[in-house]
Design a protein around this motif. Structure first.
Motif, mmCIF file in Angstrom:
data_model
loop_
_atom_site.group_PDB
_atom_site.id
_atom_site.type_symbol
_atom_site.label_atom_id
_atom_site.label_comp_id
_atom_site.label_asym_id
_atom_site.label_seq_id
_atom_site.Cartn_x
_atom_site.Cartn_y
_atom_site.Cartn_z
ATOM 1 N N GLY A 1 -35.018 10.301 10.186
ATOM 2 C CA GLY A 1 -35.580 9.169 9.467
ATOM 3 C C GLY A 1 -37.034 9.301 9.101
ATOM 4 N N ALA A 2 -37.623 10.474 9.304
ATOM 5 C CA ALA A 2 -39.056 10.634 9.055
ATOM 6 C C ALA A 2 -39.383 10.953 7.605
ATOM 7 C CB ALA A 2 -39.623 11.728 9.956
ATOM 8 N N SER A 3 -38.407 11.415 6.842
ATOM 9 C CA SER A 3 -38.691 11.776 5.448
ATOM 10 C C SER A 3 -37.412 11.684 4.624
ATOM 11 C CB SER A 3 -39.267 13.201 5.362
ATOM 12 O OG SER A 3 -38.314 14.149 5.815
ATOM 13 N N GLY A 4 -37.568 11.819 3.312
ATOM 14 C CA GLY A 4 -36.428 11.888 2.414
ATOM 15 C C GLY A 4 -35.538 10.664 2.426
ATOM 16 N N ILE A 5 -34.237 10.904 2.383
ATOM 17 C CA ILE A 5 -33.252 9.821 2.332
ATOM 18 C C ILE A 5 -33.350 8.945 3.568
ATOM 19 C CG2 ILE A 5 -30.782 9.315 2.337
ATOM 20 C CD1 ILE A 5 -30.417 11.926 0.699
ATOM 21 N N GLY A 6 -33.505 9.555 4.732
ATOM 22 C CA GLY A 6 -33.600 8.792 5.970
ATOM 23 C C GLY A 6 -34.774 7.829 5.963
ATOM 24 N N ALA A 7 -35.914 8.285 5.457
ATOM 25 C CA ALA A 7 -37.091 7.431 5.392
ATOM 26 C C ALA A 7 -36.871 6.261 4.443
ATOM 27 C CB ALA A 7 -38.309 8.242 4.952
ATOM 28 N N ALA A 8 -36.183 6.517 3.335
ATOM 29 C CA ALA A 8 -35.890 5.446 2.385
ATOM 30 C C ALA A 8 -34.980 4.392 3.017
ATOM 31 C CB ALA A 8 -35.244 6.021 1.127
ATOM 32 N N LEU A 9 -33.993 4.845 3.773
ATOM 33 C CA LEU A 9 -33.097 3.901 4.455
ATOM 34 C C LEU A 9 -33.857 3.111 5.506
ATOM 35 C CD1 LEU A 9 -30.309 2.737 5.028
ATOM 36 C CD2 LEU A 9 -29.908 4.672 6.579
ATOM 37 N N LYS A 10 -34.693 3.789 6.267
ATOM 38 C CA LYS A 10 -35.495 3.110 7.292
ATOM 39 C C LYS A 10 -36.345 2.013 6.668
ATOM 40 C CE LYS A 10 -39.291 4.995 8.554
ATOM 41 N NZ LYS A 10 -40.322 5.915 9.100
ATOM 42 N N GLU A 11 -37.001 2.331 5.572
ATOM 43 C CA GLU A 11 -37.861 1.359 4.909
ATOM 44 C C GLU A 11 -37.058 0.151 4.418
ATOM 45 O OE1 GLU A 11 -39.864 3.498 1.868
ATOM 46 O OE2 GLU A 11 -40.984 4.776 3.273
ATOM 47 N N SER A 12 -35.865 0.410 3.899
ATOM 48 C CA SER A 12 -35.031 -0.695 3.410
ATOM 49 C C SER A 12 -34.585 -1.601 4.547
ATOM 50 C CB SER A 12 -33.807 -0.141 2.671
ATOM 51 O OG SER A 12 -34.182 0.542 1.492
ATOM 52 N N LEU A 13 -34.195 -1.008 5.655
ATOM 53 C CA LEU A 13 -33.767 -1.801 6.805
ATOM 54 C C LEU A 13 -34.935 -2.604 7.379
ATOM 55 C CD1 LEU A 13 -31.478 0.837 8.561
ATOM 56 C CD2 LEU A 13 -30.711 -1.303 7.501
ATOM 57 N N GLN A 14 -36.063 -1.962 7.519
ATOM 58 C CA GLN A 14 -37.223 -2.645 8.084
ATOM 59 C C GLN A 14 -37.725 -3.747 7.149
ATOM 60 O OE1 GLN A 14 -39.852 0.694 8.846
ATOM 61 N NE2 GLN A 14 -39.219 0.821 10.988
ATOM 62 N N ALA A 15 -37.592 -3.545 5.839
ATOM 63 C CA ALA A 15 -38.063 -4.535 4.874
ATOM 64 C C ALA A 15 -37.304 -5.848 4.995
ATOM 65 C CB ALA A 15 -37.944 -3.985 3.456
ATOM 66 N N ARG A 16 -36.078 -5.786 5.460
ATOM 67 C CA ARG A 16 -35.317 -7.024 5.634
ATOM 68 C C ARG A 16 -35.374 -7.550 7.069
ATOM 69 N NH1 ARG A 16 -29.089 -4.748 4.829
ATOM 70 N NH2 ARG A 16 -28.719 -4.158 7.013
ATOM 71 N N GLY A 17 -36.234 -6.916 7.885
ATOM 72 C CA GLY A 17 -36.483 -7.423 9.222
ATOM 73 C C GLY A 17 -35.682 -6.797 10.331
ATOM 74 N N ASP A 18 -34.952 -5.734 10.031
ATOM 75 C CA ASP A 18 -34.146 -5.068 11.049
ATOM 76 C C ASP A 18 -34.977 -4.083 11.864
ATOM 77 O OD1 ASP A 18 -31.785 -6.379 10.311
ATOM 78 O OD2 ASP A 18 -31.351 -4.892 8.767
ATOM 79 N N ARG A 19 -34.517 -3.805 13.047
ATOM 80 C CA ARG A 19 -35.156 -2.832 13.931
ATOM 81 C C ARG A 19 -34.490 -1.479 13.731
ATOM 82 N NH1 ARG A 19 -33.985 -2.311 20.278
ATOM 83 N NH2 ARG A 19 -35.620 -0.850 20.879
#
Length: 255
Positions: free
Chosen positions: A10-28
């Motif tokens: 989750g530190a870069s690329g597709i994983g980072a994009a997914l992490k950002e999307s999840l965190q943007a909606r308030g998920d851990r």
């Protein structure tokens, strides 16, 4: 209500994009990676995988709403055995290691496969060794082959493993699906384009993307969000191609 997800890579690329999307909606989001992560682990080793699973378990005592096995290496990584270890064996080990955590919340697991998995000409012995769990033998064989076999072969085996194990996991209340991205603009893809051996062939292959361009990481992440979401509650054992129509162009009669 805040949900808890874990992912590798989750530190870069597709994983980072997914992490950002999840965190943007308030998920851990609990991230496992080599750096810039909640859990630092080398997933090419058995010890690293065990450390990752132990770390996720410690941080998610109430369970996981979802898990994504996103860590992966491109076909130009060296030695080739690293690709086998991370793309297949680490994905399988981490999924198996957290499935009970996901079952606590009747959540979803996504394995990151590839639209390269169905490409012809792959070494079947290598794929069978992967599926049999024979890591040492598979690593030894891939060192005699090439990066295409290492990458596409590992993704072929992961796709088959996902399909083969989806029914059993569904009986535990866990939905297991795979996502098959096409070429995506990430640092790993840049390395492939720059490679003297695979660069020209990869650029030529990219010309048959019906969409007309490579994906951006958020395009793949959006599809992952669907597979993780309760909206996909009846989807199990599916491989979702997110590749701008490339697979349909190459294999119109296969599904």
């Amino acid at each position: 209500m805040t949900k808890t997800y874990a992912m590798t890579g989750g530190a870069s690329g597709i994983g980072a994009a997914l992490k950002e999307s999840l965190q943007a909606r308030g998920d851990r989001v609990i991230v496992v990676d080599l750096k810039n992560a909640d859990i630092i682990a080398d997933l090419s080793t058995v010890e690293g995988r065990q450390h990752a699973i132990a770390g996720i378990t410690e941080l998610a005592t109430d369970g996981l709403d979802g898990f994504v096995a996103c860590a992966g290496l491109p076909p130009v990584a060296e030695p080739l055995s690293l690709i086998t270890q991370v793309n297949y064996f680490a994905a399988v080990a981490t999924i198996e290691g957290v499935v009970d955590l996901v079952a606590k919340k009747n959540g979803a697991i996504v394995s990151v496969c590839s639209n390269s998995a169905p490409l012809p000409g792959l070494n079947e012995e290598h794929i069978e060794l992967l599926l049999a769990g024979k890591e040492a033998e598979a690593c030894a064989l891939i060192e005699t082959l090439d990066g295409h076999n290492a990458y596409a072969g590992s993704k072929n085996a992961l796709t088959k493993w996902t399909r083969r194990n989806a029914a059993e996991m569904m009986r535990k209340g866990v939905r297991l699906n795979g996502i098959a991205p096409g070429m995506t603009r990430t640092p790993l893809t840049d390395k492939v384009f720059a490679d003297e051996t695979l660069g020209d062939a990869t650029r030529e292959f990219s010309k048959c993307i019906s969409y007309g361009d490579l994906a951006t990481p958020d395009m793949i992440a959006d599809a992952m969000l669907f597979l993780l979401d309760p909206a996909a509650r009846y989807v199990s054992g599916s491989i979702l191609f997110v590749d701008g129509g490339q697979d349909a162009l190459l294999r119109p009669d296969q599904f």
